[in-house]
Design a protein around this motif. Structure first.
Motif, PDB file in Angstrom:
ATOM      1  N   PRO A   1      -4.795   5.783   6.727  1.00 38.95           N
ATOM      2  CA  PRO A   1      -6.012   6.386   6.264  1.00 38.95           C
ATOM      3  C   PRO A   1      -5.502   7.679   5.328  1.00 38.95           C
ATOM      4  CG  PRO A   1      -6.207   6.262   8.612  1.00 38.95           C
ATOM      5  CD  PRO A   1      -4.850   5.670   8.299  1.00 38.95           C
ATOM      6  N   PHE A   2      -4.476   8.343   5.616  1.00 42.07           N
ATOM      7  CA  PHE A   2      -4.091   9.455   4.896  1.00 42.07           C
ATOM      8  C   PHE A   2      -3.435   8.899   3.523  1.00 42.07           C
ATOM      9  CE2 PHE A   2      -3.589  10.790   9.180  1.00 42.07           C
ATOM     10  CZ  PHE A   2      -4.125  11.956   9.194  1.00 42.07           C
ATOM     11  N   CYS A   3      -2.876   7.689   3.649  1.00 44.50           N
ATOM     12  CA  CYS A   3      -2.235   7.118   2.229  1.00 44.50           C
ATOM     13  C   CYS A   3      -3.333   6.493   1.593  1.00 44.50           C
ATOM     14  CB  CYS A   3      -1.218   6.121   2.527  1.00 44.50           C
ATOM     15  SG  CYS A   3       0.300   6.904   3.530  1.00 44.50           S
ATOM     16  N   LEU A   4      -4.444   5.990   1.969  1.00 46.09           N
ATOM     17  CA  LEU A   4      -5.238   5.278   1.094  1.00 46.09           C
ATOM     18  C   LEU A   4      -6.519   5.925   0.720  1.00 46.09           C
ATOM     19  CD1 LEU A   4      -5.649   1.813   2.750  1.00 46.09           C
ATOM     20  CD2 LEU A   4      -3.769   2.643   1.066  1.00 46.09           C
ATOM     21  N   GLY A   5      -6.642   7.396   1.163  1.00 40.32           N
ATOM     22  CA  GLY A   5      -7.466   8.281   0.789  1.00 40.32           C
ATOM     23  C   GLY A   5      -8.946   7.991   1.305  1.00 40.32           C
TER      24      GLY A   5
ATOM     25  N   PRO B   1      -4.303  15.787   3.096  1.00 44.31           N
ATOM     26  CA  PRO B   1      -2.899  15.334   2.204  1.00 44.31           C
ATOM     27  C   PRO B   1      -2.148  14.487   3.219  1.00 44.31           C
ATOM     28  CG  PRO B   1      -3.000  17.565   2.985  1.00 44.31           C
ATOM     29  CD  PRO B   1      -4.532  16.926   3.475  1.00 44.31           C
ATOM     30  N   LEU B   2      -1.104  13.982   2.335  1.00 44.31           N
ATOM     31  CA  LEU B   2      -0.288  12.839   2.727  1.00 44.31           C
ATOM     32  C   LEU B   2       0.758  13.794   3.912  1.00 44.31           C
ATOM     33  CD1 LEU B   2       1.287  11.189  -0.195  1.00 44.31           C
ATOM     34  CD2 LEU B   2      -0.127  10.329   1.641  1.00 44.31           C
TER      35      LEU B   2
ATOM     36  N   GLU C   1       0.887  -1.285   0.129  1.00 44.01           N
ATOM     37  CA  GLU C   1       0.013  -0.006  -0.024  1.00 44.01           C
ATOM     38  C   GLU C   1       0.873   1.458  -0.078  1.00 44.01           C
ATOM     39  OE1 GLU C   1      -3.960  -1.862   2.394  1.00 44.01           O
ATOM     40  OE2 GLU C   1      -2.208  -0.883   3.412  1.00 44.01           O
ATOM     41  N   PHE C   2       1.698   1.378   1.019  1.00 48.21           N
ATOM     42  CA  PHE C   2       2.662   2.613   0.996  1.00 48.21           C
ATOM     43  C   PHE C   2       3.887   2.307   1.898  1.00 48.21           C
ATOM     44  CE2 PHE C   2      -0.292   2.623   4.716  1.00 48.21           C
ATOM     45  CZ  PHE C   2       0.520   2.756   5.488  1.00 48.21           C
TER      46      PHE C   2
ATOM     47  N   ASN D   1       6.533   0.103  14.461  1.00 51.07           N
ATOM     48  CA  ASN D   1       6.460   0.036  13.098  1.00 51.07           C
ATOM     49  C   ASN D   1       4.908  -0.156  12.744  1.00 51.07           C
ATOM     50  OD1 ASN D   1       9.266  -0.002  12.779  1.00 51.07           O
ATOM     51  ND2 ASN D   1       9.108  -2.371  12.167  1.00 51.07           N
ATOM     52  N   GLN D   2       4.247  -1.071  13.557  1.00 52.62           N
ATOM     53  CA  GLN D   2       2.655  -1.199  13.231  1.00 52.62           C
ATOM     54  C   GLN D   2       1.942   0.139  13.474  1.00 52.62           C
ATOM     55  OE1 GLN D   2       1.634  -4.116  11.880  1.00 52.62           O
ATOM     56  NE2 GLN D   2      -0.247  -2.645  11.539  1.00 52.62           N
ATOM     57  N   GLU D   3       2.296   0.631  14.788  1.00 55.10           N
ATOM     58  CA  GLU D   3       1.600   1.875  14.967  1.00 55.10           C
ATOM     59  C   GLU D   3       1.842   3.019  13.888  1.00 55.10           C
ATOM     60  OE1 GLU D   3       1.652   3.430  19.635  1.00 55.10           O
ATOM     61  OE2 GLU D   3       3.368   2.885  18.985  1.00 55.10           O
ATOM     62  N   ALA D   4       2.727   3.108  13.358  1.00 56.19           N
ATOM     63  CA  ALA D   4       3.315   4.152  12.291  1.00 56.19           C
ATOM     64  C   ALA D   4       2.408   3.772  10.997  1.00 56.19           C
ATOM     65  CB  ALA D   4       4.426   4.065  11.760  1.00 56.19           C
ATOM     66  N   VAL D   5       2.118   2.392  10.727  1.00 56.46           N
ATOM     67  CA  VAL D   5       1.305   2.000   9.698  1.00 56.46           C
ATOM     68  C   VAL D   5      -0.271   2.449   9.947  1.00 56.46           C
ATOM     69  CG1 VAL D   5       0.517  -0.041   8.287  1.00 56.46           C
ATOM     70  CG2 VAL D   5       2.891   0.237   8.531  1.00 56.46           C
ATOM     71  N   ASP D   6      -0.589   2.092  11.182  1.00 61.02           N
ATOM     72  CA  ASP D   6      -2.134   2.264  11.536  1.00 61.02           C
ATOM     73  C   ASP D   6      -2.354   3.823  11.400  1.00 61.02           C
ATOM     74  OD1 ASP D   6      -2.379  -0.520  11.972  1.00 61.02           O
ATOM     75  OD2 ASP D   6      -2.043  -0.480  14.165  1.00 61.02           O
ATOM     76  N   ILE D   7      -1.469   4.574  11.845  1.00 56.61           N
ATOM     77  CA  ILE D   7      -1.852   6.217  11.945  1.00 56.61           C
ATOM     78  C   ILE D   7      -1.796   6.621  10.386  1.00 56.61           C
ATOM     79  CG2 ILE D   7      -0.976   7.983  12.514  1.00 56.61           C
ATOM     80  CD1 ILE D   7       0.205   6.869  15.119  1.00 56.61           C
ATOM     81  N   ALA D   8      -0.806   6.018   9.501  1.00 53.36           N
ATOM     82  CA  ALA D   8      -0.373   6.806   8.276  1.00 53.36           C
ATOM     83  C   ALA D   8      -1.466   6.252   7.092  1.00 53.36           C
ATOM     84  CB  ALA D   8       0.666   6.458   7.873  1.00 53.36           C
TER      85      ALA D   8
END
Length: 245
Positions: free
Chosen positions: A204-208, A213-214, A180-181, A195-202
């Motif tokens: 919604p912003f990356c998948l629209g 914005p990013l 995904e990103f 790592n997982q926290e960062a992915v969980d937070i980011a």
């Protein structure tokens, strides 16, 4: 602020070809600035025409070592920089790192680290340092080389160059629909955010799924790390991967 970053997109007029980097300077910003201006170009020059995975990895290594040698030849050299780069070409991603800047990919929402931090506490790094005549010790819970530096690879660090090598580790993979990103960030993020926290937070912003914005996703990660007490420089880059498939 000693962190720097670089981004070159639409290489050769192709939006699927790009290279990004995050650079975490220490002992001043000079090494990070030098890496941000030169490392991506040196890597691209070295990998030109390479197709085999091992050839590409060796070429990236030459790009890193060339950048390191050039920096050490500069006047008034001091300090160093950790580096992580992500190069996109023909549907592939090539991630390389020297130091503790990290690359983490979201695979269907699950965090997958594409790099491994180079720190003196890593068994293989400690063995390499000690085998070449250096020593590793710990002070207040932080492992350091020669009682000084807490990372074991990077650009610069002339006074420790025998042990703080610029040789990167490189991973290549084919991008597919589940990828995904990508998050590239300095350790100012990773020391406080998993790592997982960062992915969980980011995500919604990356998948629209949110109309933001990013950049706001990056800021949210930075703010979280800072709220948890990080006093380090924090740099975060979010790269959606669907554009490179």
């Amino acid at each position: 602020m000693e962190d720097r970053f670089s981004a070159i997109t639409n290489l050769r007029g192709d939006r699927k070809h790009a290279i990004f980097g995050v650079y975490d300077g220490h002992g001043g910003a000079k090494a990070a600035e030098f890496a941000a201006k030169n490392l991506d170009k040196n890597v691209l020059e070295a990998v030109a025409g390479k197709r085999d995975e091992s050839e590409i990895a060796n070429a990236v290594k030459r790009g890193y070592l060339t950048t390191d040698a050039a920096f050490l030849n500069e006047n008034d050299v001091k300090g160093g920089s950790c580096c992580v780069t992500a190069m996109f070409s023909d549907g592939n991603i090539v991630v390389s790192n020297a130091g503790d800047c990290r690359a983490v990919m979201s695979v269907g929402g699950v965090a997958e680290a594409l790099s491994s931090d180079h720190r003196p506490c890593r068994d293989d790094e400690r063995t390499r340092i000690e085998t070449t005549g250096g020593y590793v010790d710990t002070f207040r819970g932080v492992w350091r080389i020669e009682g000084s530096l807490a990372v074991s690879r990077g650009i610069g660090d002339a006074h420790l160059k025998k042990w703080v090598i610029a040789e990167p580790e490189t991973k290549t993979l084919r991008i597919d629909q589940d990828h995904e990103f990508l998050i590239l960030a300095s350790d100012g993020l990773w020391d406080k955010v998993s790592n997982q926290e960062a992915v969980d937070i980011a995500r919604p912003f990356c998948l629209g799924t949110e109309e933001k914005p990013l950049l706001l996703g990056c800021k949210k990660l930075v703010d979280l790390s800072a709220s948890r007490g990080s006093l380090d420089d924090i740099s975060v880059m979010l790269i959606p991967l669907d554009q490179f498939i």
